[in-house]
Scaffold this motif. Structure first.
Motif, PDB file in Angstrom:
ATOM      1  N   LEU A 200       0.169   9.197  -2.917  1.00  0.00           N
ATOM      2  CA  LEU A 200       1.346   9.172  -2.047  1.00  0.00           C
ATOM      3  C   LEU A 200       0.937   8.960  -0.593  1.00  0.00           C
ATOM      4  O   LEU A 200       1.649   8.278   0.166  1.00  0.00           O
ATOM      5  CB  LEU A 200       2.136  10.469  -2.187  1.00  0.00           C
ATOM      6  CG  LEU A 200       2.826  10.677  -3.544  1.00  0.00           C
ATOM      7  CD1 LEU A 200       3.394  12.085  -3.640  1.00  0.00           C
ATOM      8  CD2 LEU A 200       3.935   9.637  -3.759  1.00  0.00           C
ATOM      9  N   ALA A 201      -0.204   9.502  -0.202  1.00  0.00           N
ATOM     10  CA  ALA A 201      -0.701   9.273   1.155  1.00  0.00           C
ATOM     11  C   ALA A 201      -1.078   7.809   1.341  1.00  0.00           C
ATOM     12  O   ALA A 201      -0.852   7.226   2.412  1.00  0.00           O
ATOM     13  CB  ALA A 201      -1.897  10.176   1.437  1.00  0.00           C
ATOM     14  N   GLU A 202      -1.636   7.191   0.301  1.00  0.00           N
ATOM     15  CA  GLU A 202      -1.934   5.756   0.374  1.00  0.00           C
ATOM     16  C   GLU A 202      -0.639   4.949   0.433  1.00  0.00           C
ATOM     17  O   GLU A 202      -0.545   3.960   1.172  1.00  0.00           O
ATOM     18  CB  GLU A 202      -2.785   5.331  -0.821  1.00  0.00           C
ATOM     19  CG  GLU A 202      -4.202   5.879  -0.786  1.00  0.00           C
ATOM     20  CD  GLU A 202      -5.025   5.474  -1.991  1.00  0.00           C
ATOM     21  OE1 GLU A 202      -4.885   4.318  -2.450  1.00  0.00           O
ATOM     22  OE2 GLU A 202      -5.803   6.311  -2.487  1.00  0.00           O
ATOM     23  N   LEU A 203       0.351   5.362  -0.334  1.00  0.00           N
ATOM     24  CA  LEU A 203       1.647   4.690  -0.295  1.00  0.00           C
ATOM     25  C   LEU A 203       2.257   4.795   1.097  1.00  0.00           C
ATOM     26  O   LEU A 203       2.873   3.840   1.593  1.00  0.00           O
ATOM     27  CB  LEU A 203       2.589   5.293  -1.337  1.00  0.00           C
ATOM     28  CG  LEU A 203       4.016   4.732  -1.389  1.00  0.00           C
ATOM     29  CD1 LEU A 203       4.009   3.228  -1.644  1.00  0.00           C
ATOM     30  CD2 LEU A 203       4.828   5.451  -2.461  1.00  0.00           C
ATOM     31  N   GLN A 204       2.089   5.930   1.751  1.00  0.00           N
ATOM     32  CA  GLN A 204       2.610   6.091   3.113  1.00  0.00           C
ATOM     33  C   GLN A 204       2.009   5.049   4.055  1.00  0.00           C
ATOM     34  O   GLN A 204       2.666   4.582   4.985  1.00  0.00           O
ATOM     35  CB  GLN A 204       2.320   7.500   3.625  1.00  0.00           C
ATOM     36  CG  GLN A 204       2.645   7.719   5.096  1.00  0.00           C
ATOM     37  CD  GLN A 204       4.117   7.473   5.406  1.00  0.00           C
ATOM     38  OE1 GLN A 204       4.989   8.005   4.748  1.00  0.00           O
ATOM     39  NE2 GLN A 204       4.377   6.657   6.425  1.00  0.00           N
ATOM     40  N   LEU A 205       0.765   4.657   3.798  1.00  0.00           N
ATOM     41  CA  LEU A 205       0.142   3.639   4.635  1.00  0.00           C
ATOM     42  C   LEU A 205       0.817   2.282   4.489  1.00  0.00           C
ATOM     43  O   LEU A 205       0.696   1.418   5.361  1.00  0.00           O
ATOM     44  CB  LEU A 205      -1.348   3.509   4.300  1.00  0.00           C
ATOM     45  CG  LEU A 205      -2.223   4.712   4.663  1.00  0.00           C
ATOM     46  CD1 LEU A 205      -3.633   4.513   4.132  1.00  0.00           C
ATOM     47  CD2 LEU A 205      -2.239   4.927   6.165  1.00  0.00           C
ATOM     48  N   ALA A 206       1.548   2.090   3.381  1.00  0.00           N
ATOM     49  CA  ALA A 206       2.298   0.842   3.190  1.00  0.00           C
ATOM     50  C   ALA A 206       3.657   0.894   3.874  1.00  0.00           C
ATOM     51  O   ALA A 206       4.326  -0.129   4.002  1.00  0.00           O
ATOM     52  CB  ALA A 206       2.479   0.560   1.697  1.00  0.00           C
ATOM     53  N   LEU A 207       4.074   2.091   4.301  1.00  0.00           N
ATOM     54  CA  LEU A 207       5.381   2.295   4.911  1.00  0.00           C
ATOM     55  C   LEU A 207       5.279   2.219   6.430  1.00  0.00           C
ATOM     56  O   LEU A 207       4.185   2.259   6.994  1.00  0.00           O
ATOM     57  CB  LEU A 207       5.932   3.666   4.501  1.00  0.00           C
ATOM     58  CG  LEU A 207       6.078   3.944   3.006  1.00  0.00           C
ATOM     59  CD1 LEU A 207       6.532   5.375   2.779  1.00  0.00           C
ATOM     60  CD2 LEU A 207       7.046   2.970   2.368  1.00  0.00           C
ATOM     61  N   PRO A 208       6.439   2.125   7.108  1.00  0.00           N
ATOM     62  CA  PRO A 208       6.425   2.240   8.564  1.00  0.00           C
ATOM     63  C   PRO A 208       5.858   3.597   8.964  1.00  0.00           C
ATOM     64  O   PRO A 208       6.094   4.582   8.252  1.00  0.00           O
ATOM     65  CB  PRO A 208       7.912   2.125   8.945  1.00  0.00           C
ATOM     66  CG  PRO A 208       8.553   1.420   7.787  1.00  0.00           C
ATOM     67  CD  PRO A 208       7.788   1.867   6.577  1.00  0.00           C
ATOM     68  N   PRO A 209       5.093   3.698  10.044  1.00  0.00           N
ATOM     69  CA  PRO A 209       4.843   2.635  11.021  1.00  0.00           C
ATOM     70  C   PRO A 209       3.587   1.815  10.745  1.00  0.00           C
ATOM     71  O   PRO A 209       3.173   1.036  11.588  1.00  0.00           O
ATOM     72  CB  PRO A 209       4.665   3.444  12.316  1.00  0.00           C
ATOM     73  CG  PRO A 209       3.994   4.702  11.853  1.00  0.00           C
ATOM     74  CD  PRO A 209       4.581   5.012  10.509  1.00  0.00           C
ATOM     75  N   TYR A 210       2.945   1.973   9.555  1.00  0.00           N
ATOM     76  CA  TYR A 210       1.657   1.333   9.311  1.00  0.00           C
ATOM     77  C   TYR A 210       1.783  -0.069   8.737  1.00  0.00           C
ATOM     78  O   TYR A 210       1.259  -1.024   9.286  1.00  0.00           O
ATOM     79  CB  TYR A 210       0.800   2.230   8.411  1.00  0.00           C
ATOM     80  CG  TYR A 210       0.548   3.577   9.024  1.00  0.00           C
ATOM     81  CD1 TYR A 210      -0.399   3.735  10.023  1.00  0.00           C
ATOM     82  CD2 TYR A 210       1.295   4.691   8.646  1.00  0.00           C
ATOM     83  CE1 TYR A 210      -0.622   4.965  10.620  1.00  0.00           C
ATOM     84  CE2 TYR A 210       1.088   5.927   9.230  1.00  0.00           C
ATOM     85  CZ  TYR A 210       0.141   6.062  10.225  1.00  0.00           C
ATOM     86  OH  TYR A 210      -0.054   7.267  10.820  1.00  0.00           O
ATOM     87  N   GLY A 211       2.435  -0.207   7.594  1.00  0.00           N
ATOM     88  CA  GLY A 211       2.634  -1.528   7.017  1.00  0.00           C
ATOM     89  C   GLY A 211       1.383  -2.149   6.425  1.00  0.00           C
ATOM     90  O   GLY A 211       1.163  -3.348   6.553  1.00  0.00           O
ATOM     91  N   PHE A 212       0.533  -1.330   5.768  1.00  0.00           N
ATOM     92  CA  PHE A 212      -0.696  -1.843   5.160  1.00  0.00           C
ATOM     93  C   PHE A 212      -0.487  -2.266   3.707  1.00  0.00           C
ATOM     94  O   PHE A 212      -1.422  -2.245   2.915  1.00  0.00           O
ATOM     95  CB  PHE A 212      -1.794  -0.774   5.212  1.00  0.00           C
ATOM     96  CG  PHE A 212      -2.264  -0.441   6.602  1.00  0.00           C
ATOM     97  CD1 PHE A 212      -2.060  -1.324   7.654  1.00  0.00           C
ATOM     98  CD2 PHE A 212      -2.914   0.754   6.853  1.00  0.00           C
ATOM     99  CE1 PHE A 212      -2.490  -1.018   8.936  1.00  0.00           C
ATOM    100  CE2 PHE A 212      -3.352   1.073   8.135  1.00  0.00           C
ATOM    101  CZ  PHE A 212      -3.133   0.185   9.181  1.00  0.00           C
ATOM    102  N   TYR A 213       0.722  -2.633   3.356  1.00  0.00           N
ATOM    103  CA  TYR A 213       1.033  -2.966   1.962  1.00  0.00           C
ATOM    104  C   TYR A 213       0.108  -4.057   1.426  1.00  0.00           C
ATOM    105  O   TYR A 213      -0.446  -3.936   0.324  1.00  0.00           O
ATOM    106  CB  TYR A 213       2.492  -3.414   1.850  1.00  0.00           C
ATOM    107  CG  TYR A 213       2.889  -3.903   0.485  1.00  0.00           C
ATOM    108  CD1 TYR A 213       3.203  -3.011  -0.542  1.00  0.00           C
ATOM    109  CD2 TYR A 213       2.952  -5.268   0.191  1.00  0.00           C
ATOM    110  CE1 TYR A 213       3.564  -3.457  -1.807  1.00  0.00           C
ATOM    111  CE2 TYR A 213       3.319  -5.725  -1.065  1.00  0.00           C
ATOM    112  CZ  TYR A 213       3.626  -4.825  -2.058  1.00  0.00           C
ATOM    113  OH  TYR A 213       3.980  -5.271  -3.300  1.00  0.00           O
ATOM    114  N   GLY A 214      -0.054  -5.131   2.183  1.00  0.00           N
ATOM    115  CA  GLY A 214      -0.885  -6.245   1.724  1.00  0.00           C
ATOM    116  C   GLY A 214      -2.328  -5.830   1.492  1.00  0.00           C
ATOM    117  O   GLY A 214      -2.947  -6.229   0.494  1.00  0.00           O
ATOM    118  N   ASP A 215      -2.879  -5.017   2.384  1.00  0.00           N
ATOM    119  CA  ASP A 215      -4.265  -4.561   2.231  1.00  0.00           C
ATOM    120  C   ASP A 215      -4.427  -3.677   1.000  1.00  0.00           C
ATOM    121  O   ASP A 215      -5.416  -3.786   0.268  1.00  0.00           O
ATOM    122  CB  ASP A 215      -4.697  -3.786   3.473  1.00  0.00           C
ATOM    123  CG  ASP A 215      -4.931  -4.691   4.679  1.00  0.00           C
ATOM    124  OD1 ASP A 215      -4.883  -5.928   4.507  1.00  0.00           O
ATOM    125  OD2 ASP A 215      -5.146  -4.164   5.781  1.00  0.00           O
TER     126      ASP A 215
END
Length: 261
Positions: A200-215
């Motif tokens: 879930l912490a990794e999923l948070q990195l895909a969410l705002p304000p980070y937006g690391f979904y592609g990585d």
């Protein structure tokens, strides 16, 4: 001195007429926003259309894929509480659920400031407004004035938990992948409710304000993903949103995308 006083009173009276008329005129140009049903219907039309467009041309369009198209009413009780904790912390609103819903004069002033000054007073109410504006934007509403009025209309019937649930359910990651449930299946190959705290912490990195979904999807820079994930977990424990023991156990886990790959 009297001239200044009467000029001030005139401007106050003028504002008391112009602002309500501006609000009513703007509200009349918006989509229907009288209830949660109105919002759900409009979001369903937009999101299901986006998901369905991905299926066009595919040979395999069985029941499972067709079911994945359906936009269901967001339900806060189904959202993992750890993900909610991560999200509100990264919104800079760690006390979001510890303070009452902003209403009355405070919210009226926030609407006034948003419409006339293009800003809003600080506090958890700003997070409520921000979430409502994100939902309004997903409904196709644009423009600062229109978004401010729409946020006010949404706030009239959405509670704090509903604002969070809807926002997490409409975030767009890529074509056909909308909301955290879609993202969980795409990134981890499992349902959202099955994810562990570290995931879930990794999923948070895909969410705002980070937006690391592609990585994360490509498992790019896994060491950086882990470093940022661990930072989020430590921060979460620092705000007592999870226990230190749970945070340590999650930090000890490998990056999920390495296991998926």
């Amino acid at each position: 001195m009297k001239t200044v006083f009467w000029l001030f009173m005139f401007l106050v009276g003028l504002a008391g007429v112009v602002i309500p008329l501006t609000y009513l005129y703007t509200a009349s140009k918006l989509p229907r926003l009288e209830s949660e049903f109105d919002v759900e219907s409009q979001l369903r039309h937009r999101i299901e259309g986006d998901r369905m467009s991905v299926l066009v041309g595919r040979m395999d369009q069985g029941g499972r894929e067709r079911a994945a198209v359906t936009f269901t009413r967001p339900d806060f009780s189904r959202m993992p509480k750890d993900l909610v904790a991560l999200y509100i912390r990264q919104m800079e609103c760690p006390t979001y659920f510890q303070t009452p819903r902003e209403d009355g004069r405070a919210w009226a002033w926030r609407l006034f400031a948003g419409v006339t000054l293009g800003s809003a007073p600080p506090g958890d109410g700003s997070c409520e407004r921000w979430l409502a504006m994100r939902i309004a934007r997903e409904m196709g509403i644009e423009g600062d004035l229109q978004l401010s009025v729409a946020a006010h209309r949404l706030h009239a019937f959405f509670q704090k938990d509903q604002l969070v649930a809807y926002d997490l359910s409409i975030i767009r990651f890529e074509r056909g992948v909308v909301g955290v449930e879609d993202a969980a299946r795409k990134l981890f190959g499992r349902e959202l409710g099955e994810l562990q705290l570290s995931e879930l912490a990794e999923l948070q990195l895909a969410l705002p304000p980070y937006g690391f979904y592609g990585d994360i999807k490509a498992c790019k820079n896994a060491s950086l993903i882990r470093q940022n994930r661990d930072m989020l977990l430590q921060d979460l424990a620092g705000y007592a949103l999870v226990s230190e023991e749970r945070a340590r156990n999650a930090i000890a886990q490998p990056v999920a995308c390495l296991s998926v790959k």
